[in-house]
Design a protein around this motif. Structure first.
Motif, PDB file in Angstrom:
ATOM      1  N   GLY A 175      -2.309  -7.205  -3.729  1.00  9.86           N
ATOM      2  CA  GLY A 175      -1.976  -6.525  -4.976  1.00  9.86           C
ATOM      3  C   GLY A 175      -1.434  -5.134  -4.729  1.00  9.86           C
ATOM      4  N   THR A 186      -6.722  -8.955  -2.362  1.00 11.07           N
ATOM      5  CA  THR A 186      -6.810  -7.643  -3.000  1.00 11.07           C
ATOM      6  C   THR A 186      -5.777  -6.689  -2.415  1.00 11.07           C
ATOM      7  OG1 THR A 186      -9.177  -7.980  -3.359  1.00 11.07           O
ATOM      8  CG2 THR A 186      -8.356  -5.734  -3.528  1.00 11.07           C
ATOM      9  N   ALA A 231      -7.792  -6.497  -7.304  1.00 10.84           N
ATOM     10  CA  ALA A 231      -6.479  -7.141  -7.279  1.00 10.84           C
ATOM     11  C   ALA A 231      -5.889  -7.261  -8.679  1.00 10.84           C
ATOM     12  CB  ALA A 231      -6.586  -8.525  -6.640  1.00 10.84           C
TER      13      ALA A 231
END
Length: 428
Positions: free
Chosen positions: A242, A239, A59
């Protein structure tokens, strides 16, 4: 004794100008040779690689990329235009624009340095042209930029969550109320200082102008909603958020704002890779550091020492704040997180302090450290942009630092400031 050698060697090497990653490795190697001579040195590369080998850390790379794409795609200019239309007419209008812009951009980049660079590169020059003192402009950008790691998404909060086993989504939610309080407090101080300095206001934007600027920035304004809402709604993990953020900024840069060139995309990729690498190598080196701390029983010794003081929980929290604040004045936030969390996590758990609240306390302390001498990176960065001395920035930043410390005390002693919103969303 172990901790004294570990920290002494690290700080000594750092004072000599050795890059932080090598200072951490040098301190770890020295400590192993002195206190654990029988341990094979092969453990160092193993822990170094292991410290970076965590899926959640992906991330960091993706949010770095989203932040770089934001500047390359022209998102920054739309956010600045929106902020100017909304708050530019308030006393000290450009100062208010800087705060609102930092607040909005924090919802995409997660980095104080990225926010300071993006907002400061445009607004410091604009404020100076409008008659604002250069030191005031730099101090405002410096302190407002720490909203980046407080408002979700936040790179330091991702690192803390991985270290402490806390929920990344809860950490993100816990930063929203403190971030709002910081923005409001900075706005009030800017309003007060603007009156003292007789700073100009921007012309009040008409309703059509506000609607136009809101429309131009609407795609950018949706990014934080998509990121946080998607995580808490279960649509994707932190994650994956992101990746969603980077893809979203890429698409609006190409299809909506049409400001992202191939050259800009390449520069964003390179800069994101450099930023990610700088964080990950520190994480790798710090993981060895953290293992030595655990292996030598430093956490237990600290917990026992504080327990022997028979101090109340409020006093322990005050002592932790003072220690974190002092460490933040010298250490990179990511390195400090990896050193501090393993040491104090057992103590915090024994006192019944919520891990999410403790995470916000720790991150906020370390972010304040970026704005305080002697090492505070944001001081020198904004001083360079404003072409003034670091001492001038430090002096002008004192009222703004007062706001940050006041919010830190609220976060420390009023758990609801950080825990109420995650509790409402998660239903616990």
């Amino acid at each position: 004794m172990t901790l004294a050698v570990l920290l002494g060697v690290m700080l000594g090497l750092a004072a000599l100008g050795v890059p932080l990653v090598f200072a951490l490795l040098g301190a770890s190697l020295t400590t192993l040779l002195l206190f654990r001579p029988g341990v094979p040195l092969e453990v160092m590369p193993q822990f170094f690689v292991g410290g970076m080998d965590n899926f959640a850390l992906l991330a960091i790379a993706l949010f770095f990329l989203a932040g770089e794409l934001m500047g390359a795609a022209g998102v920054t200019e739309r956010i600045l235009g929106f902020a100017r239309a909304m708050v530019g007419h308030i006393r000290g209008g450009l100062a208010q624009v800087a705060i609102v812009s930092s607040f909005v951009m924090a919802g995409i980049s997660g980095s104080a340095v990225a926010d300071a660079a993006a907002v400061g590169s445009v607004l410091i020059r604009a404020m100076r042209r409008a008659g604002y003192p250069a030191g005031f402009a730099a101090a405002l950008i410096e302190t407002a930029s720490i909203l980046g790691p407080i408002i979700p998404p936040s790179i330091p909060m991702i690192v803390y969550a991985v270290l402490a086993g806390a929920s990344v989504g809860s950490m993100f939610l816990a930063g929203i109320v403190p971030g709002v309080l910081i923005a409001l407090g900075l706005g009030l101080v800017a309003y007060w200082r603007a009156g003292q300095l007789a700073l100009p206001r921007e012309p009040r934007a008409t309703l059509p102008v506000r609607l136009r600027e809101t429309g131009r920035a609407s795609a950018a304004l949706l990014a934080p909603v998509i990121i946080v809402g998607g995580i808490r709604g279960g649509a994707f993990t932190a994650t994956e958020a992101g990746g969603i953020a980077a893809l979203y900024v890429l698409l609006i840069g190409i299809l909506v704002y049409r400001g992202l060139s191939l050259g800009g995309l390449w520069r964003a990729l390179v800069q994101a890779a450099q930023g990610t690498a700088s964080v990950l190598v520190i994480l790798g080196a710090s993981s060895i550091f953290a293992w030595i701390i655990a292996d030598q029983g430093v956490s237990r010794a600290f917990a026992a020492a504080i327990t022997d003081l028979n101090a109340s929980r409020p006093v322990v929290l005050l002592l932790l704040n003072l220690l974190f604040f002092a460490i933040g004045m010298f250490l990179d936030p990511i390195a400090a997180l990896i050193i501090l969390v393993p040491i104090f996590l057992p103590l915090v758990q024994s006192l019944g302090i919520d891990l999410v609240q403790f995470g916000v306390i720790t991150v906020l302390n370390l972010m304040i450290g970026l704005c305080t001498p002697p090492v505070g990176y944001l001081i020198y960065m904004t001083a360079t942009m404003a072409e003034v001395s670091p001492a001038t920035v430090i002096r002008e930043s004192l009222p703004f630092l007062g706001v940050l410390i006041a919010v830190l005390l609220l976060v420390t002693y009023v758990p609801a400031v950080t825990l109420a919103l995650p509790g409402i969303v998660t239903g616990r």
